[in-house]
Design a protein around this motif. Structure first.
Motif, PDB file in Angstrom:
ATOM      1  N   ALA A 168     -11.920   2.457   3.838  1.00 48.03           N
ATOM      2  CA  ALA A 168     -10.576   2.008   4.195  1.00 48.03           C
ATOM      3  C   ALA A 168      -9.793   3.198   4.736  1.00 48.03           C
ATOM      4  O   ALA A 168     -10.104   4.356   4.456  1.00 48.03           O
ATOM      5  CB  ALA A 168      -9.870   1.412   2.983  1.00 48.03           C
ATOM      6  N   VAL A 169      -8.738   2.913   5.522  1.00 43.87           N
ATOM      7  CA  VAL A 169      -7.854   3.946   6.044  1.00 43.87           C
ATOM      8  C   VAL A 169      -6.424   3.468   5.824  1.00 43.87           C
ATOM      9  O   VAL A 169      -6.079   2.342   6.167  1.00 43.87           O
ATOM     10  CB  VAL A 169      -8.100   4.195   7.561  1.00 43.87           C
ATOM     11  N   GLY A 170      -5.612   4.318   5.210  1.00 45.51           N
ATOM     12  CA  GLY A 170      -4.202   4.011   5.022  1.00 45.51           C
ATOM     13  C   GLY A 170      -3.898   3.010   3.935  1.00 45.51           C
ATOM     14  O   GLY A 170      -2.797   2.478   3.874  1.00 45.51           O
ATOM     15  N   THR A 171      -4.842   2.730   3.046  1.00 46.28           N
ATOM     16  CA  THR A 171      -4.597   1.745   1.989  1.00 46.28           C
ATOM     17  C   THR A 171      -4.590   2.381   0.608  1.00 46.28           C
ATOM     18  O   THR A 171      -4.365   1.692  -0.374  1.00 46.28           O
ATOM     19  CB  THR A 171      -5.681   0.653   2.000  1.00 46.28           C
TER      20      THR A 171
END
Length: 185
Positions: free
Chosen positions: A155-158
């Motif tokens: 995931a990215v940015g979570t």
């Protein structure tokens, strides 16, 4: 190894992947084919969890349309008439039977639903593999594999890890070895 995002120690590969080649059941089967029938004498040895021994006399038709088999267990003084496994779906079978115990003076019905898949929240494969060494001598191996397929996530940015890997699991075993000696008339 498993991704460790919750602070736990990684699990070793030996714990994740285990293959047991020591069978817990050994069968020696003698078969004689006479006038469209197969007469069998089975000696069954069970190793785990307890040491047990069964002897069975089996009679069944040889025709492809056979629908039953007769079994007598002299040690337990039991007789059984069992249907062949009846396919309900591609992966689900039903077998029914009636039996009598001379020792307990009881008669009763039995039924069994079986599948080669599934079990306890895991994916499971159960199967039998036959190997004919030469005419009249066959080996059959009953094996199973419980598994969880590997999974890779990210995931990215979570707030979740950029990369996380669950290695999956495999517990495989050779449960049964049968030696089958057949004498055709």
């Amino acid at each position: 190894m498993d991704g460790v995002s919750n602070g736990e120690e990684p699990v070793s590969w030996d714990e994740l992947y285990n293959i047991n080649l020591m069978p817990s059941e050994l069968f020696l089967k003698f078969r004689k084919e006479v006038q469209g029938m197969r007469i069998g004498l089975n000696f069954e040895f069970y190793n785990a969890p307890m040491n047990e021994y069964h002897a069975k006399l089996v009679l069944k038709p040889l025709s492809p349309e056979r629908r039953w088999k007769f079994m007598y267990e002299p040690v337990h003084h039991d007789v059984h008439i069992l249907s062949k496994k009846i396919p309900i779906t591609k992966f689900l079978n039903l077998q029914v039977g009636i039996g009598h115990s001379f020792q307990l003076h009881t008669t009763g019905w039995k039924w069994k639903l079986t599948t080669c898949l599934g079990g306890n929240g895991l994916s499971r494969i159960r199967n039998k593999t036959s190997l004919g060494l030469f005419h009249g001598l066959d080996f059959r191996f009953g094996w199973r594999a419980d598994y969880v397929l590997p999974e890779i996530t990210g995931a990215v940015g979570t707030g979740e890890p950029l990369f996380n890997m669950n290695s999956g699991r495999l517990q495989a075993s050779l449960d049964r070895v049968e030696a089958i000696l057949t004498h055709a008339s």
